[in-house]
Structure formats: structure tokens, C-alpha cells
Design a protein around this motif. Structure first.
Motif, PDB file in Angstrom:
ATOM      1  N   PRO A 128       0.800  -1.223   0.000  1.00 18.03           N
ATOM      2  CA  PRO A 128       0.000   0.000   0.000  1.00 18.03           C
ATOM      3  C   PRO A 128       0.838   1.280   0.000  1.00 18.03           C
ATOM      4  O   PRO A 128       0.405   2.304  -0.539  1.00 18.03           O
ATOM      5  CB  PRO A 128      -0.823  -0.121   1.290  1.00 18.03           C
ATOM      6  N   PHE A 129       2.029   1.215   0.579  1.00 14.41           N
ATOM      7  CA  PHE A 129       2.913   2.383   0.568  1.00 14.41           C
ATOM      8  C   PHE A 129       3.627   2.538  -0.775  1.00 14.41           C
ATOM      9  O   PHE A 129       3.803   3.660  -1.267  1.00 14.41           O
ATOM     10  CB  PHE A 129       3.963   2.262   1.687  1.00 14.41           C
ATOM     11  N   ALA A 130       4.050   1.426  -1.367  1.00 12.94           N
ATOM     12  CA  ALA A 130       4.932   1.482  -2.540  1.00 12.94           C
ATOM     13  C   ALA A 130       4.207   1.522  -3.873  1.00 12.94           C
ATOM     14  O   ALA A 130       4.769   2.003  -4.864  1.00 12.94           O
ATOM     15  CB  ALA A 130       5.898   0.298  -2.510  1.00 12.94           C
ATOM     16  N   LEU A 131       2.991   1.033  -3.949  1.00  8.82           N
ATOM     17  CA  LEU A 131       2.314   0.981  -5.244  1.00  8.82           C
ATOM     18  C   LEU A 131       1.984   2.369  -5.812  1.00  8.82           C
ATOM     19  O   LEU A 131       2.193   2.601  -7.012  1.00  8.82           O
ATOM     20  CB  LEU A 131       1.055   0.120  -5.152  1.00  8.82           C
ATOM     21  N   PRO A 132       1.461   3.312  -5.021  1.00  9.68           N
ATOM     22  CA  PRO A 132       1.164   4.627  -5.614  1.00  9.68           C
ATOM     23  C   PRO A 132       2.384   5.325  -6.218  1.00  9.68           C
ATOM     24  O   PRO A 132       2.318   5.800  -7.363  1.00  9.68           O
ATOM     25  CB  PRO A 132       0.556   5.410  -4.447  1.00  9.68           C
ATOM     26  N   PRO A 133       3.528   5.404  -5.519  1.00 15.78           N
ATOM     27  CA  PRO A 133       4.681   6.044  -6.155  1.00 15.78           C
ATOM     28  C   PRO A 133       5.277   5.221  -7.294  1.00 15.78           C
ATOM     29  O   PRO A 133       5.934   5.778  -8.173  1.00 15.78           O
ATOM     30  CB  PRO A 133       5.685   6.217  -5.005  1.00 15.78           C
ATOM     31  N   THR A 134       5.049   3.917  -7.293  1.00 15.75           N
ATOM     32  CA  THR A 134       5.475   3.115  -8.438  1.00 15.75           C
ATOM     33  C   THR A 134       4.680   3.516  -9.668  1.00 15.75           C
ATOM     34  O   THR A 134       5.241   3.689 -10.760  1.00 15.75           O
ATOM     35  CB  THR A 134       5.290   1.617  -8.152  1.00 15.75           C
ATOM     36  N   HIS A 135       3.376   3.676  -9.510  1.00 16.01           N
ATOM     37  CA  HIS A 135       2.542   4.124 -10.631  1.00 16.01           C
ATOM     38  C   HIS A 135       3.066   5.435 -11.195  1.00 16.01           C
ATOM     39  O   HIS A 135       3.067   5.650 -12.410  1.00 16.01           O
ATOM     40  CB  HIS A 135       1.090   4.293 -10.162  1.00 16.01           C
ATOM     41  N   ALA A 136       3.548   6.318 -10.339  1.00 13.08           N
ATOM     42  CA  ALA A 136       3.996   7.642 -10.772  1.00 13.08           C
ATOM     43  C   ALA A 136       5.225   7.589 -11.668  1.00 13.08           C
ATOM     44  O   ALA A 136       5.457   8.525 -12.443  1.00 13.08           O
ATOM     45  CB  ALA A 136       4.284   8.516  -9.553  1.00 13.08           C
ATOM     46  N   ILE A 137       6.029   6.513 -11.597  1.00  5.54           N
ATOM     47  CA  ILE A 137       7.251   6.456 -12.420  1.00  5.54           C
ATOM     48  C   ILE A 137       7.058   5.643 -13.693  1.00  5.54           C
ATOM     49  O   ILE A 137       7.967   5.579 -14.523  1.00  5.54           O
ATOM     50  CB  ILE A 137       8.448   5.878 -11.632  1.00  5.54           C
ATOM     51  N   LEU A 138       5.897   5.023 -13.857  1.00 12.36           N
ATOM     52  CA  LEU A 138       5.686   4.182 -15.027  1.00 12.36           C
ATOM     53  C   LEU A 138       5.377   5.014 -16.261  1.00 12.36           C
ATOM     54  O   LEU A 138       4.835   6.131 -16.158  1.00 12.36           O
ATOM     55  CB  LEU A 138       4.541   3.203 -14.774  1.00 12.36           C
ATOM     56  N   ASN A 139       5.717   4.464 -17.421  1.00 11.79           N
ATOM     57  CA  ASN A 139       5.351   5.109 -18.677  1.00 11.79           C
ATOM     58  C   ASN A 139       3.829   5.051 -18.844  1.00 11.79           C
ATOM     59  O   ASN A 139       3.163   4.202 -18.229  1.00 11.79           O
ATOM     60  CB  ASN A 139       6.054   4.418 -19.839  1.00 11.79           C
ATOM     61  N   PRO A 140       3.238   5.948 -19.655  1.00  9.85           N
ATOM     62  CA  PRO A 140       1.774   6.079 -19.690  1.00  9.85           C
ATOM     63  C   PRO A 140       1.004   4.788 -19.906  1.00  9.85           C
ATOM     64  O   PRO A 140       0.036   4.513 -19.198  1.00  9.85           O
ATOM     65  CB  PRO A 140       1.548   7.082 -20.825  1.00  9.85           C
ATOM     66  N   ARG A 141       1.404   3.960 -20.883  1.00  8.38           N
ATOM     67  CA  ARG A 141       0.645   2.732 -21.143  1.00  8.38           C
ATOM     68  C   ARG A 141       0.716   1.780 -19.957  1.00  8.38           C
ATOM     69  O   ARG A 141      -0.286   1.178 -19.568  1.00  8.38           O
ATOM     70  CB  ARG A 141       1.155   2.039 -22.403  1.00  8.38           C
ATOM     71  N   SER A 142       1.901   1.638 -19.399  1.00  8.23           N
ATOM     72  CA  SER A 142       2.034   0.771 -18.224  1.00  8.23           C
ATOM     73  C   SER A 142       1.299   1.363 -17.035  1.00  8.23           C
ATOM     74  O   SER A 142       0.676   0.640 -16.249  1.00  8.23           O
ATOM     75  CB  SER A 142       3.506   0.569 -17.876  1.00  8.23           C
ATOM     76  N   GLY A 143       1.362   2.686 -16.899  1.00  7.57           N
ATOM     77  CA  GLY A 143       0.698   3.339 -15.778  1.00  7.57           C
ATOM     78  C   GLY A 143      -0.800   3.107 -15.775  1.00  7.57           C
ATOM     79  O   GLY A 143      -1.400   2.840 -14.729  1.00  7.57           O
ATOM     80  N   ALA A 144      -1.423   3.193 -16.941  1.00  5.63           N
ATOM     81  CA  ALA A 144      -2.865   2.980 -17.033  1.00  5.63           C
ATOM     82  C   ALA A 144      -3.226   1.544 -16.662  1.00  5.63           C
ATOM     83  O   ALA A 144      -4.197   1.290 -15.936  1.00  5.63           O
ATOM     84  CB  ALA A 144      -3.350   3.315 -18.446  1.00  5.63           C
ATOM     85  N   TYR A 145      -2.445   0.590 -17.151  1.00  5.83           N
ATOM     86  CA  TYR A 145      -2.676  -0.823 -16.837  1.00  5.83           C
ATOM     87  C   TYR A 145      -2.465  -1.072 -15.345  1.00  5.83           C
ATOM     88  O   TYR A 145      -3.260  -1.760 -14.695  1.00  5.83           O
ATOM     89  CB  TYR A 145      -1.718  -1.678 -17.662  1.00  5.83           C
ATOM     90  N   PHE A 146      -1.398  -0.529 -14.808  1.00  9.22           N
ATOM     91  CA  PHE A 146      -1.047  -0.713 -13.406  1.00  9.22           C
ATOM     92  C   PHE A 146      -2.159  -0.169 -12.513  1.00  9.22           C
ATOM     93  O   PHE A 146      -2.579  -0.830 -11.553  1.00  9.22           O
ATOM     94  CB  PHE A 146       0.274   0.009 -13.130  1.00  9.22           C
ATOM     95  N   ARG A 147      -2.647   1.032 -12.815  1.00 10.62           N
ATOM     96  CA  ARG A 147      -3.719   1.620 -12.015  1.00 10.62           C
ATOM     97  C   ARG A 147      -4.966   0.735 -12.047  1.00 10.62           C
ATOM     98  O   ARG A 147      -5.542   0.418 -10.999  1.00 10.62           O
ATOM     99  CB  ARG A 147      -4.066   3.023 -12.521  1.00 10.62           C
TER     100      ARG A 147
END
Length: 248
Positions: A128-147
Motif C-alpha cells: 500500500p505504501f509502494a504501489l502509488p509512487p510506483t505508478h507515478a514512475i511508469l510510462n503512460p501505457r504501463s501506468g494505465a494498466y497498473f492503475r
């Protein structure tokens, strides 16, 4: 000499690029054994199709029973062998390159699987602590999937995932206590070596270092706290393995 292995990893916009604790385990292993390899970067939405294209096996099933494909995976260029799952990769590298430094003692695969089964739930408070900032560093396509996938899994927006206030303090202390249990494993034999096997590096050290490095990369402020835990064990582990972090 040209590269003999392809490592499939997940890219990011972070200066280090490599960030995933799971793929970092394999990167540590390849670098430690001194094997020549190249990296093929795969965005999250493409992992399943790329895995199928190269013949990588799924590593588990999704809740609905469908096969779930994950990284890391490696492809051996000389034999076309394809291995997925970081611990299976480590065992494969020891079998295939026995003259390079070993990752596991001979016959130790089952023990390392048991280690994983014991360690994995201890890391649950970290997500829960690490997933939100991980999303912030992902490229857009990966970020959308990750979210989408993480919010489906946790049932809450990423922005509301990390506990705050008193609940956050309790969760963070739980994580520290869990790392303390793992710290005890290093001391179980009456010694206090840097590595799980005393003075000898093994895959278990790389497994844990993958998560410690993830914290350092995506939670730099919190890392200032973590690196003081248990006599500085986790910071020392990363320092000892830093030369095997190289991203190629």
C-alpha cells in the motif's frame, strides 16, 4: 563476445529504469554470475503477448482461472530456452552455467521456495505504501494498466491506498517488525553475517535486495528510515550488492 541471454523487464521513467523487485532479482543474478545479456523492455499491457510469442510459461493463474504471465523471463539465444519466474531462472542459471558463481547450493531449490513462501507475506504491508509512487514512475501505457489492475485488486483508488495518520504509523511499524523477522533469519546460526549464508552471497540475498532497492527507488524519504533498521542491515545489503545492479 555478443550477449547470450535476453532479460525481459518492465521499463520506467525513473533514472534507474529497472525498478521491479521481481525483475531486479534476476538482474542481480545475471550480473553476479557475470553472464552477458541484453534487456528487452516490455510495457505492462504487452507482457502477456510477448510471453506467448517467446514461449514463456505463465507463472500462476488469475482469480478467474486464466493463466497469468509475469516478468522476469529470460531467453537463451543459443538454445532458445525460455524461463519465467525469478527463482526458476536462478536455478536454471546455476544448472546451465555451473562454472559461474552459484546462486543456490546444490539441491537447494526447495529450500529457496520455502524461503519465498515465508518471506512473501511479510512484505504485504509494503505494497500500500509502494504501489502509488510506483505508478507515478511508469510510462503512460504501463501506468494505465497498473492503475486499473491494482485498483481492481485492492478495491480502492491508488491515491487512497497508503494508510495515513495513526493507521499509517501502525502499518509502517508492522512492516518494520516483519523485516525484523527476516533479520532474525540472518542471525539464526549464531552469526551476524551480511548475507543469509554468512559470508557467502546467495539468491535469497538478491531476493530481499530486490525489495529493498524498490523501496529506495520509489520511497526515498521512507528509505531514510528503513536503512537504519536492524543495525543498518538492509542498507548494508544494498551496498554490498550495488555492483550487481547494473542495467544493460
Amino acid at each position: 563476445m555478443s550477449a547470450q541471454i535476453v532479460l525481459y523487464d518492465i521499463p520506467s521513467a525513473h533514472p534507474h529504469n529497472a525498478w521491479s523487485p521481481n525483475t531486479l532479482k534476476t538482474r542481480y543474478a545475471l550480473n553476479y554470475k557475470g553472464l552477458r545479456y541484453t534487456t528487452e523492455w516490455v510495457e505492462y499491457p504487452d507482457i502477456e503477448s510477448v510471453s506467448k510469442d517467446i514461449g514463456a510459461a505463465p507463472t500462476r493463474n488469475k482469480p478467474d482461472g486464466r493463466p497469468h504471465y509475469t516478468l522476469p523471463a529470460i531467453r537463451e539465444l543459443s538454445t532458445s530456452a525460455v524461463i519465467s519466474d525469478s527463482t526458476k531462472i536462478a536455478a536454471y542459471l546455476d544448472r546451465t552455467y555451473p562454472d559461474a558463481p552459484r546462486l543456490m547450493p546444490a539441491g537447494g531449490f526447495g529450500l529457496f521456495r520455502a524461503f519465498e513462501d515465508a518471506a512473501r507475506p511479510l512484505l504485504d504491508p509494503l505494497y500500500p505504501f509502494a504501489l502509488p509512487p510506483t505508478h507515478a514512475i511508469l510510462n503512460p501505457r504501463s501506468g494505465a494498466y497498473f492503475r486499473r489492475t491494482r485498483e481492481e485488486s485492492y478495491g480502492t483508488p491508488l491515491e487512497e491506498l497508503a494508510p495515513t495518520g495513526e493507521a499509517g504509523a501502525v502499518a509502517w511499524q508492522k512492516l518494520r517488525d516483519n523485516f525484523g523477522k527476516m533479520d532474525e533469519w540472518f542471525r539464526a546460526g549464531g552469526e551476524d553475517g551480511v548475507y543469509m549464508m554468512g559470508d557467502t552471497v546467495c539468491y535469497a540475498d538478491m531476493w530481499l535486495a530486490g525489495y529493498a532497492l524498490w523501496v529506495k527507488l520509489v520511497l526515498p524519504e521512507e528509505w531514510e528510515d528503513v536503512k537504519t533498521w536492524h543495525g543498518g542491515r538492509w542498507a548494508t545489503l544494498l551496498e554490498k550488492l550495488e555492483k550487481y545492479e547494473t542495467v544493460v
